[in-house]
Design an enzyme around this catalytic site. Sequence first.
Site, PDB file in Angstrom:
ATOM      1  N   SER A 120       0.827  -1.204   0.000  1.00  0.00           N
ATOM      2  CA  SER A 120       0.000   0.000   0.000  1.00  0.00           C
ATOM      3  C   SER A 120       0.859   1.251   0.000  1.00  0.00           C
ATOM      4  CB  SER A 120      -0.892   0.002   1.249  1.00  0.00           C
ATOM      5  OG  SER A 120      -1.499   1.254   1.448  1.00  0.00           O
ATOM      6  N   TYR A 144      -1.969   0.191  10.262  1.00  0.00           N
ATOM      7  CA  TYR A 144      -2.161  -0.463   8.969  1.00  0.00           C
ATOM      8  C   TYR A 144      -0.922  -0.304   8.094  1.00  0.00           C
ATOM      9  CZ  TYR A 144      -3.573  -1.026   4.113  1.00  0.00           C
ATOM     10  OH  TYR A 144      -3.622  -1.407   2.795  1.00  0.00           O
ATOM     11  N   LYS A 148       2.135  -3.173   6.805  1.00  0.00           N
ATOM     12  CA  LYS A 148       2.543  -3.388   5.417  1.00  0.00           C
ATOM     13  C   LYS A 148       4.048  -3.188   5.258  1.00  0.00           C
ATOM     14  CE  LYS A 148      -1.470  -4.283   3.447  1.00  0.00           C
ATOM     15  NZ  LYS A 148      -1.762  -5.547   2.746  1.00  0.00           N
TER      16      LYS A 148
END
Length: 329
Positions: A120, A144, A148
Amino acid sequence: MSSKIKIFVTGGAGYIGSHVVKALGERGYSVLTYDNLSYGHRDSVLYGELVVADLADKEALRMTFEKFKPDAVIHFAASIVVPESVREPLKYYKNNFCNTVNLIEACIEHGVKNFIFSSSAAVYGIPKNCPVSEDEPLNPINPYGRTKAMVESLLADVSQAKDFRYISLRYFNVAGADSTGRLGQRRADATHLITLAVKTALGKRPYLEIYGTDYPTKDGTCIRDYIHVDDLADAHILAMEYLMNRGKSEIFNCGYGHGYSVREVVEATKRVSGADFKVIETARREGDPPELVADSKKIKTSLRWIPKYDNLEYIVKTALEWERKLPLF
């Protein structure tokens, strides 16, 4: 490549994963989807076998690898809602990082050397430069994005230690729906602007909120790089084929290299839908960069990726047509 090539897809019943499974099936690959269906849908898996299981279940993972004997893994399964990651960080570290460790262990144990990771643009946080190249320092600002980035570090370390190659695809703003109308975004808690805009246009939401109108952009609203999900699916196929042809480990941005403001998305949705829906302007959200656009030269050069759907109105049109098929609530 022939149908003898076997691809193991985690999260293949979800939004992006299902589009990739469809693209793989249409190209004649043998596909197995491994999904716990917490957010995915059984009927979104249009090709191949579906195994309903969790990546935390090491025994189910081992048995599925032994039976299917994949040649490559494409890993989508993850928790993806940024505000939720702030409220429930443990969920995100367990699912996005610990479960990926389980998956990579299974790959090493069963001799699977090719791994495509769904990353991402959140790994960049609020970048200093725009467009953002793959060389931009990683500075994620929420759990989040951090999970990643952690997986990317893990992949780099494993590829140094083992006969294991990977491609990490850093998505920008994925939107739209399958051009044939069979697949699309189905999450009830979807937070993406285009999904919310088409829902509002269809009367499923009373209004659309614009968060911040005083950014240093052309119209004061945030600018984002929107990529159609079918073009993103093609990028995954090219990445997988590159690895299968002994390509080296790489990281690629996935975006079109230009952006649209929130106001431009709203106006495009109004034009395509013919609905003049209510829009409420409110305060900025913490952590929203003014502009986030991909420098996508590397993927276009290395993988010869040529996007087919780089058109905002087309992206909105496919999202709108899909949303019309879904229940009101």
